[in-house]
Scaffold this motif. Structure first.
Motif, PDB file in Angstrom:
ATOM      1  N   TRP A 167      24.620  22.967  30.680  1.00  0.00           N
ATOM      2  CA  TRP A 167      24.242  23.745  31.865  1.00  0.00           C
ATOM      3  C   TRP A 167      24.849  23.150  33.131  1.00  0.00           C
ATOM      4  N   LEU A 168      24.897  21.847  33.219  1.00  0.00           N
ATOM      5  CA  LEU A 168      25.525  21.201  34.375  1.00  0.00           C
ATOM      6  C   LEU A 168      27.024  21.482  34.403  1.00  0.00           C
ATOM      7  N   THR A 169      27.643  21.550  33.215  1.00  0.00           N
ATOM      8  CA  THR A 169      29.063  21.905  33.145  1.00  0.00           C
ATOM      9  C   THR A 169      29.317  23.290  33.723  1.00  0.00           C
ATOM     10  N   VAL A 170      28.451  24.238  33.386  1.00  0.00           N
ATOM     11  CA  VAL A 170      28.588  25.598  33.919  1.00  0.00           C
ATOM     12  C   VAL A 170      28.464  25.590  35.443  1.00  0.00           C
ATOM     13  N   ALA A 171      27.509  24.820  35.961  1.00  0.00           N
ATOM     14  CA  ALA A 171      27.314  24.760  37.419  1.00  0.00           C
ATOM     15  C   ALA A 171      28.538  24.163  38.118  1.00  0.00           C
ATOM     16  N   LEU A 172      29.062  23.050  37.582  1.00  0.00           N
ATOM     17  CA  LEU A 172      30.241  22.428  38.194  1.00  0.00           C
ATOM     18  C   LEU A 172      31.466  23.338  38.072  1.00  0.00           C
ATOM     19  N   ALA A 173      31.612  23.986  36.921  1.00  0.00           N
ATOM     20  CA  ALA A 173      32.742  24.914  36.752  1.00  0.00           C
ATOM     21  C   ALA A 173      32.654  26.069  37.730  1.00  0.00           C
ATOM     22  N   LEU A 174      31.430  26.533  37.991  1.00  0.00           N
ATOM     23  CA  LEU A 174      31.244  27.634  38.944  1.00  0.00           C
ATOM     24  C   LEU A 174      31.670  27.208  40.347  1.00  0.00           C
ATOM     25  N   VAL A 175      31.294  25.982  40.745  1.00  0.00           N
ATOM     26  CA  VAL A 175      31.682  25.479  42.072  1.00  0.00           C
ATOM     27  C   VAL A 175      33.198  25.361  42.176  1.00  0.00           C
ATOM     28  N   GLN A 176      33.813  24.744  41.153  1.00  0.00           N
ATOM     29  CA  GLN A 176      35.261  24.575  41.175  1.00  0.00           C
ATOM     30  C   GLN A 176      35.982  25.926  41.154  1.00  0.00           C
ATOM     31  N   ALA A 177      35.470  26.870  40.361  1.00  0.00           N
ATOM     32  CA  ALA A 177      36.115  28.179  40.267  1.00  0.00           C
ATOM     33  C   ALA A 177      36.037  28.925  41.593  1.00  0.00           C
ATOM     34  N   VAL A 178      34.878  28.895  42.253  1.00  0.00           N
ATOM     35  CA  VAL A 178      34.726  29.578  43.535  1.00  0.00           C
ATOM     36  C   VAL A 178      35.674  28.989  44.573  1.00  0.00           C
ATOM     37  N   VAL A 179      35.761  27.657  44.626  1.00  0.00           N
ATOM     38  CA  VAL A 179      36.643  27.013  45.607  1.00  0.00           C
ATOM     39  C   VAL A 179      38.105  27.325  45.293  1.00  0.00           C
ATOM     40  N   THR A 180      38.474  27.263  44.008  1.00  0.00           N
ATOM     41  CA  THR A 180      39.863  27.522  43.621  1.00  0.00           C
ATOM     42  C   THR A 180      40.275  28.957  43.926  1.00  0.00           C
ATOM     43  N   VAL A 181      39.421  29.910  43.565  1.00  0.00           N
ATOM     44  CA  VAL A 181      39.744  31.327  43.809  1.00  0.00           C
ATOM     45  C   VAL A 181      39.792  31.618  45.305  1.00  0.00           C
ATOM     46  N   ALA A 182      38.874  31.020  46.060  1.00  0.00           N
ATOM     47  CA  ALA A 182      38.902  31.226  47.511  1.00  0.00           C
ATOM     48  C   ALA A 182      40.182  30.670  48.121  1.00  0.00           C
ATOM     49  N   GLY A 183      40.605  29.495  47.634  1.00  0.00           N
ATOM     50  CA  GLY A 183      41.857  28.926  48.125  1.00  0.00           C
ATOM     51  C   GLY A 183      43.056  29.770  47.763  1.00  0.00           C
ATOM     52  N   MET A 184      43.069  30.305  46.533  1.00  0.00           N
ATOM     53  CA  MET A 184      44.167  31.174  46.105  1.00  0.00           C
ATOM     54  C   MET A 184      44.215  32.460  46.934  1.00  0.00           C
ATOM     55  N   ALA A 185      43.044  33.071  47.110  1.00  0.00           N
ATOM     56  CA  ALA A 185      43.012  34.327  47.878  1.00  0.00           C
ATOM     57  C   ALA A 185      43.380  34.092  49.336  1.00  0.00           C
ATOM     58  N   GLY A 186      42.883  32.990  49.916  1.00  0.00           N
ATOM     59  CA  GLY A 186      43.182  32.712  51.311  1.00  0.00           C
ATOM     60  C   GLY A 186      44.631  32.362  51.561  1.00  0.00           C
ATOM     61  N   SER A 187      45.314  31.829  50.540  1.00  0.00           N
ATOM     62  CA  SER A 187      46.717  31.456  50.691  1.00  0.00           C
ATOM     63  C   SER A 187      47.672  32.564  50.289  1.00  0.00           C
ATOM     64  N   GLY A 188      47.135  33.691  49.851  1.00  0.00           N
ATOM     65  CA  GLY A 188      47.978  34.830  49.520  1.00  0.00           C
ATOM     66  C   GLY A 188      48.610  34.778  48.149  1.00  0.00           C
ATOM     67  N   TYR A 189      47.955  34.102  47.186  1.00  0.00           N
ATOM     68  CA  TYR A 189      48.522  34.005  45.843  1.00  0.00           C
ATOM     69  C   TYR A 189      47.977  35.084  44.909  1.00  0.00           C
ATOM     70  N   ALA A 190      47.161  35.980  45.420  1.00  0.00           N
ATOM     71  CA  ALA A 190      46.667  37.102  44.624  1.00  0.00           C
ATOM     72  C   ALA A 190      47.512  38.340  44.914  1.00  0.00           C
ATOM     73  N   TYR A 191      47.539  39.248  43.960  1.00  0.00           N
ATOM     74  CA  TYR A 191      48.293  40.487  44.144  1.00  0.00           C
ATOM     75  C   TYR A 191      47.675  41.310  45.285  1.00  0.00           C
ATOM     76  N   SER A 192      48.538  41.905  46.071  1.00  0.00           N
ATOM     77  CA  SER A 192      48.056  42.758  47.155  1.00  0.00           C
ATOM     78  C   SER A 192      47.540  44.078  46.599  1.00  0.00           C
ATOM     79  N   GLY A 193      46.596  44.676  47.296  1.00  0.00           N
ATOM     80  CA  GLY A 193      46.035  45.945  46.858  1.00  0.00           C
ATOM     81  C   GLY A 193      44.762  45.803  46.051  1.00  0.00           C
ATOM     82  N   LEU A 194      44.400  44.570  45.675  1.00  0.00           N
ATOM     83  CA  LEU A 194      43.169  44.358  44.919  1.00  0.00           C
ATOM     84  C   LEU A 194      41.981  44.270  45.870  1.00  0.00           C
TER      85      LEU A 194
END
Length: 445
Positions: free
Chosen positions: A121-148
């Protein structure tokens, strides 16, 4: 003749089970490698590849190494096994300092299963934190496809990364149970070895183009061989404490002669675990600072970027923190897996003693002093092997194909793998011999 015929049968049975475990291990590694090439939906892989080309010597390169290249491709397994390792570190520390968890650990198999459930359960919580930060960084830096749609992209990407981390945790546990070796170490080993062919190819290409002198490449090969030899010697090094058993009265035959044996203590009791733990602890805040800084704007983003650079590879603060963490985890993990007081009590119950040392408390202190000195030597050796190639890479500008952390993990995992294979085969041979001997003795009576 019957006894001789039973040994090949036992060997065949042992080889059959060993082959089944090896096939499961290979299948699990194949599935893992295939998963590293499945991209997260909505991420532009070309832009991510350009990002890693521009930041090959930063903290992103270290994260990518531990993920087996999955982070560079931003696959569904990009988080790798690091959330599970971080959760295991936290749970082990909490078990050592929390009375309720310590009591739960002493309950046996049921308690260990409960602690494993908490770790998941702690692994899921830490993975969730890392995933949210990583995706936010990717989206903020423009590494996601446009139009989504931003919300849809975040939900799908975070779910994919968390699911991948949970799958890696499950796969590692399955390898430990049904394969050979520690599942977590085997997955990290597979990810590191997967990058070796490209690294060797780049070295030869640099030599062909004249960027790297052939003599330097030859010297690097000899240095790598010497380091491997040194690691093998240190991993096999041990301090053997002489143990004697008291004389015993056996019927009218008088006293049985004293039996002498040895209590082996390895120089490096913790193995490669401190390096993996230290890398995980160092990479976790650095990667969060890297992505948060990329996504943030203004002064906050600059501060986070500066923090990521300060603790990134090649920086003096990185060397200091990494060495301190390795040495600390060597002592912590050794204290967790080896209890001198328990060993001394077991020797006393078995009628054994250390010559010149009183059984009980004094024997425990004697063993603890020797173990402490060995851990000092072992921790310094691990820190030196892990840091020396990094210093050569970033300070002396000498290309090294395999970093110290990677080299240490590869050598130790291979040694542990070979030891478990030999132990597995030997256990089947001895089981067959003991069963045959017991049957013959009962039949004669």
């Amino acid at each position: 003749m019957a006894t001789q015929g039973s040994l090949p049968l036992a060997n065949q049975k042992g080889l059959g089970e060993l082959w089944a475990r090896l096939k499961f291990l290979l299948l699990a590694i194949l599935i893992y490698r295939v998963g590293t090439h499945i991209p997260v939906p909505g991420i532009d892989p070309e832009q991510v590849a350009n990002l890693f080309e521009q930041n090959s010597g930063t903290i992103l390169g270290m994260v990518n190494m531990f993920s087996g290249g999955a982070f560079e491709r931003m696959s569904i397994l990009a988080l790798g096994i690091m959330p599970y390792i971080s959760a295991s570190i936290i749970m082990q520390m909490m078990t050592a300092v929390t009375p309720s968890l310590e009591a739960l650990k002493k309950e046996g198999e049921a308690g260990r299963r409960k602690i494993s459930q908490y770790t998941r359960w702690l692994t899921v919580a830490l993975a969730l934190v890392q995933a949210v930060v990583t995706v936010a960084g990717m989206a903020g830096s423009g590494y996601a496809y446009s139009g989504l749609h931003p919300m849809s992209f975040h939900i799908i990407a975070v779910t994919s990364l968390v699911t991948g981390a949970v799958f890696m945790m499950w796969l590692g546990e399955q390898i430990t149970e049904r394969g050979i070796g520690n599942g977590i170490s085997m997955l990290i080993f597979a990810g590191i070895v997967a990058g070796l062919p490209s690294a060797i190819g780049q070295a030869f290409e640099s030599t062909r183009q004249g960027d790297l002198h052939p003599l330097m490449l030859l010297l690097l090969g000899f240095a790598a061989t010497g380091i491997v030899w040194f690691v093998v010697r240190m991993e096999r090094g041990q301090r053997r404490i002489t143990i004697q058993y008291a004389r015993k009265q056996v019927g009218r035959q008088g006293h049985v002669a004293q039996n002498t044996s040895h209590l082996p203590l390895k120089v490096n009791m913790a193995g490669v675990i401190p390096v993996i733990f230290a890398s995980s602890i160092l990479l976790f805040p650095a990667s969060i600072a890297q992505w948060s800084g990329s996504a943030s704007e203004g002064k906050t983003g600059e501060i986070l970027q500066d923090l990521a650079l300060m603790i990134g590879p090649g920086q003096p603060l990185n060397y200091v923190i990494f060495a301190v963490l390795i040495i600390a985890f060597c002592f912590i993990y050794t204290a967790m897996i080896y209890n001198p007081k328990e060993v001394a009590d077991n020797l006393k119950k078995g009628g054994a003693y250390i010559p010149g040392i009183r059984p009980g408390e004094q024997s425990a202190r004697y063993i603890d002093n020797i173990l402490t000195r060995l851990t000092v030597v072992g921790s310094l050796y691990i820190a030196a092997v892990a840091l020396l190639p990094q210093i050569l890479i970033y300070s002396a500008d000498i290309p090294v194909l395999l970093g110290g952390t990677s080299l240490l993990i590869v050598v130790v995992v291979v040694m542990d793998f070979m030891a478990q294979v030999q132990s597995h085969l030997m256990s089947h041979q001895y089981d067959s011999v003991l069963k045959k001997a017991n049957l013959q003795s009962y039949g004669r009576r």
